[in-house]
Enzyme design. Structure first.
Site, PDB file in Angstrom:
ATOM      1  N   LYS A 194       0.862  -1.170   0.000  1.00 36.37           N
ATOM      2  CA  LYS A 194       0.000   0.000   0.000  1.00 36.37           C
ATOM      3  C   LYS A 194       0.907   1.232   0.000  1.00 36.37           C
ATOM      4  CE  LYS A 194      -1.757   3.024   2.000  1.00 36.37           C
ATOM      5  NZ  LYS A 194      -1.720   4.519   1.714  1.00 36.37           N
ATOM      6  N   GLU A 269       9.247   1.992  11.313  1.00 33.94           N
ATOM      7  CA  GLU A 269      10.220   3.096  11.355  1.00 33.94           C
ATOM      8  C   GLU A 269       9.421   4.382  11.259  1.00 33.94           C
ATOM      9  OE1 GLU A 269      12.035   6.207  10.050  1.00 33.94           O
ATOM     10  OE2 GLU A 269      12.410   5.009   8.255  1.00 33.94           O
ATOM     11  N   CYS A 303      13.314  11.202   7.293  1.00 28.55           N
ATOM     12  CA  CYS A 303      13.100  10.849   8.698  1.00 28.55           C
ATOM     13  C   CYS A 303      14.360  11.046   9.521  1.00 28.55           C
ATOM     14  CB  CYS A 303      12.603   9.422   8.809  1.00 28.55           C
ATOM     15  SG  CYS A 303      13.647   8.216   7.954  1.00 28.55           S
ATOM     16  N   GLU A 401       8.520  17.190  14.922  1.00 31.45           N
ATOM     17  CA  GLU A 401       9.017  16.874  13.585  1.00 31.45           C
ATOM     18  C   GLU A 401       8.340  17.780  12.557  1.00 31.45           C
ATOM     19  OE1 GLU A 401      10.111  12.925  11.066  1.00 31.45           O
ATOM     20  OE2 GLU A 401       8.067  13.008  11.845  1.00 31.45           O
TER      21      GLU A 401
END
Length: 516
Positions: A194, A269, A303, A401
Site C-alpha cells: 500500500k 520506522e 526521517c 518533527e
C-alpha cells in the site's frame, strides 16, 4: 513571506514526463484492476498542484481481494518453495530492470514527489542495490546447528511467514518500497503493498518489472488508497500476519493498536527529530557541509534529518554565521533542473504544515535564513531553506518533527548539557556527532538515545546494519539479517541420536504386577 536574494533557478512551465498515465489501477493476482466499487482519488504534481491522474482508491473489499490472491500464491504457488538460489536469480533480474530504467524512474519520481532530479537519480540505483543485497544474503544465509555429543542434534529451520503487508511513505517512495519488497520477497513471502497516496506513480512500475523478471502472479499485489481506508483494512486483515510500516509516529501508534487483535508481527520506522552535535574541536567546515546536507537534501523530507543542530558555545556564532550564509545560497527551483538543490514539497497539505512551523519559528528563534516562499516561485510547494538560531529546548520547532527544509540551532556549554539536549525529545531515530576526540565520540554515541549514530559522517547507509529507532521513532529494526529475522519464522528442530531415554510415566514393572 517571500525571500529576496535566495539563489534560484528560473521559474519554468510545468514539466510532464512522456507516458505519464492519466489513471492508476491496483495490481492484484497478476492483473491491473479498478476498485470493486469504482472509488478513485486525485493525484497532484507538487510543482503546479494540479491533478495529473486519478488513482483507484482501495477499500476493504479491494484489500480482501489482494490478500486472497497473495494467500493463494503463498499456499499453493511455487514462490515459497523455491530454493534460495532460484529466488535470488529473480531478484537479480529485478535489479537489472530497475538499473536499466534509472533515468525514467528518476524523472517520474521527481515529477511525483518534487525531489530534485539529481537526488532522485540516486534512488533508482539504491533500489536496485537493495534487491542485489538480499539476493546475495539469502544464498549465503546459514542457521545454527548444535550437537549434544552422543545424544542430540538441534538445528534452526527458517520458514516464510505468509502475506506481508507493506505500507510505505511518500518521501523517496520507490527506493523505500524496495527496502521492504526485497527482503519480504527474498525470504519467500507474498506481499500486498500500500504505497502513500501522495505519490503512487512510481509504485505502479513494480508490477511490470516483477512480471518481466519472472515473479509468479499473486506474489506481488498493489492496492492504492488512503491510509485510513486501504491501509487500515490491510493492518486489520486476519490473513496478514505481519506489517512493515514507515511513516509518521501517530499513524504508527494507530497501527500498533489495530494490529494487537491478531498479534501481528510489526516493524515500524517512524518519525524523527534527530540531533547533530558539533563540538568546538570538530572540523567545522566538514560539519557544516554535513549539517546542511542532512537537513536540506531531499527537500528536508527525510526521517533521519539532523533538524536540531547543537553547537558548543566557543564556535557557536561562527557556525551560525557560516551555516546561514550557505543556506541562503542553496538553489531552490524546478525539481527537473539539474542545478536545483531544494525542490517542491510533496503536497499542498504538507506545504501548509511546514509553512505553519516557519511562522511558529519566528516567535521561537532568531531567523538567519529563509522564512517563507522564494519570491520568484509564486506557485507550487516551495519553501526556502530556513534557519533559526538561539532556539530554546522547549520550543515547538525544537521538539516537533517538521519534515521540511527548516532547522533549529541551539548552543551548549558542556558535554553533559549536549547529551541532555540531544535526548530531550520523544524521538530517537538518528544522531550525528562531530568531534576530533575519539573517546568523546564513542562515549557520546553510547549515551545518546538514538537507533543510529554517525560519527564525523553524514547519513551513509550500510545495508548490513540495523535501521530503526528507539522511543517514539520506531519498533524493531530492519536491514541485513534483521530483515531476514522479521520476515521469517525460526523453527527449532530437535533430533535424538541413539536410544531414547524418556521417563516412563505410568509404567508398572512385571514384579509389581505379579505381587498384585
Amino acid at each position: 513571506m517571500t525571500i529576496p536574494g535566495a539563489q534560484t533557478t528560473a521559474a519554468t512551465a510545468r514539466h510532464i514526463p512522456d507516458g505519464v498515465p492519466s489513471s492508476l489501477q491496483h495490481y492484484i493476482g497478476g492483473e491491473f484492476v479498478d476498485s470493486v466499487g469504482g472509488a478513485t482519488f486525485d493525484v497532484l504534481d507538487p510543482v503546479s498542484n494540479t491533478t495529473y491522474a486519478t488513482a483507484a482508491a482501495g477499500q476493504r473489499e479491494d484489500v480482501d481481494r489482494a490478500v486472497a490472491a497473495a494467500r493463494e500464491a503463498f499456499t499453493n504457488g511455487p514462490w515459497p518453495r523455491m530454493k534460495p538460489r532460484e529466488r535470488a536469480r529473480v531478484l537479480n533480474r529485478i535489479a537489472d530492470a530497475v538499473e536499466a530504467q534509472e533515468a525514467r524512474l528518476a524523472e517520474l519520481e521527481t515529477f511525483d514527489t518534487g525531489l530534485p532530479i539529481t537526488q532522485a537519480k540516486g534512488q533508482a540505483l539504491r533500489a536496485a542495490e537493495n534487491f542485489r543485497f538480499f539476493a546475495d544474503l539469502i544464498v549465503a544465509q546459514f542457521d545454527d546447528a548444535m550437537k549434544v555429543p552422543g545424544s542430540q542434534i538441534n538445528y534452526v529451520n527458517r520458514k516464510p511467514i505468509g502475506v506481508a503487508g507493506l505500507i510505505t511513505p511518500w518521501n523517496t517512495p520507490f527506493m523505500l518500497e524496495s527496502w521492504k519488497l526485497a527482503p519480504a520477497l527474498a525470504t519467500g513471502n507474498t506481499v500486498v503493498l500500500k504505497p502513500a497516496e501522495f505519490t503512487p506513480l512510481s509504485a505502479s512500475l513494480w508490477a511490470q518489472i516483477f512480471k518481466d523478471a519472472g515473479l509468479p502472479d499473486g506474489v506481488f499485489n498493489l492496492v492504492n488508497g488512503l491510509g485510513e481506508e486501504a491501509g487500515d483494512a490491510l493492518v486489520k486483515h486476519p490473513d496478514v500476519p505481519l506489517i512493515s510500516f514507515t511513516g509518521e509516529t501517530t499513524t504508527g501508534q494507530t497501527i500498533f493498536r489495530n494490529a494487537a487483535a491478531h498479534l501481528k508481527g510489526l516493524s515500524m520506522e517512524l518519525g524523527g527529530k534527530s540531533p547533530c552535535i558539533v563540538f568546538a574541536d570538530a572540523d567545522l567546515d566538514a560539519a557544516i557541509d554535513s549539517a546542511l546536507f542532512g537537513v536540506f537534501s531531499l527537500n528536508g523530507e527525510r526521517c533521519t534529518a539532523g533538524s536540531r543542530i547543537l553547537v558548543e558555545r566557543p564556535v557557536y556564532e561562527e557556525f551560525c554565521q557560516k551555516y546561514a550564509a550557505r543556506a541562503r545560497t542553496i538553489v531552490v527551483g524546478d525539481p527537473h533542473d539539474p542545478k536545483t538543490e531544494v525542490g517542491a514539497l510533496v503536497h499542498p497539505e504538507h506545504y501548509a504544515k511546514v509553512a505553519s512551523y516557519v511562522e511558529i519559528g519566528k516567535t521561537e528563534g532568531r531567523l538567519l535564513a529563509g522564512g517563507g516562499r522564494p519570491e520568484h516561485l509564486p506557485e507550487g510547494n516551495y519553501i526556502a531553506p530556513t534557519v533559526f538560531a538561539d532556539v530554546s529546548p522547549d520550543a515547538r520547532i525544537f521538539q516537533e518533527e517538521i519534515f521540511g527544509p527548516v532547522v533549529a540551532i541551539t548552543p551548549f556549554d558542556t558535554d553533559a548539557e549536549a547529551l541532555e539536549l540531544a535526548n530531550n525529545t520523544r524521538y530517537g531515530l538518528a544522531a550525528y556527532v562531530w568531534t576530533s576526540d575519539l573517546t568523546r565520540a564513542h562515549t557520546f554515541s553510547q549515551d545518546v538515545e538514538a537507533g543510529m549514530v554517525w560519527l564525523n559522517s553524514h547519513n551513509v547507509r550500510d545495508l548490513r546494519t540495523p535501521f530503526g529507532g528507539v522511543k517514539a521513532s520506531g519498533l524493531g529494526h530492519e536491514g541485513g539479517y534483521r530483515s531476514i529475522d522479521f520476515y521469517t519464522d525460526q523453527q527449532a528442530v530437535h533430533i535424538t541420536l541413539g536410544a531414547v531415554h524418556t521417563p516412563q510415566f505410568g509404567r508398572i514393572d512385571d514384579s509389581a504386577a505379579n505381587e498384585g
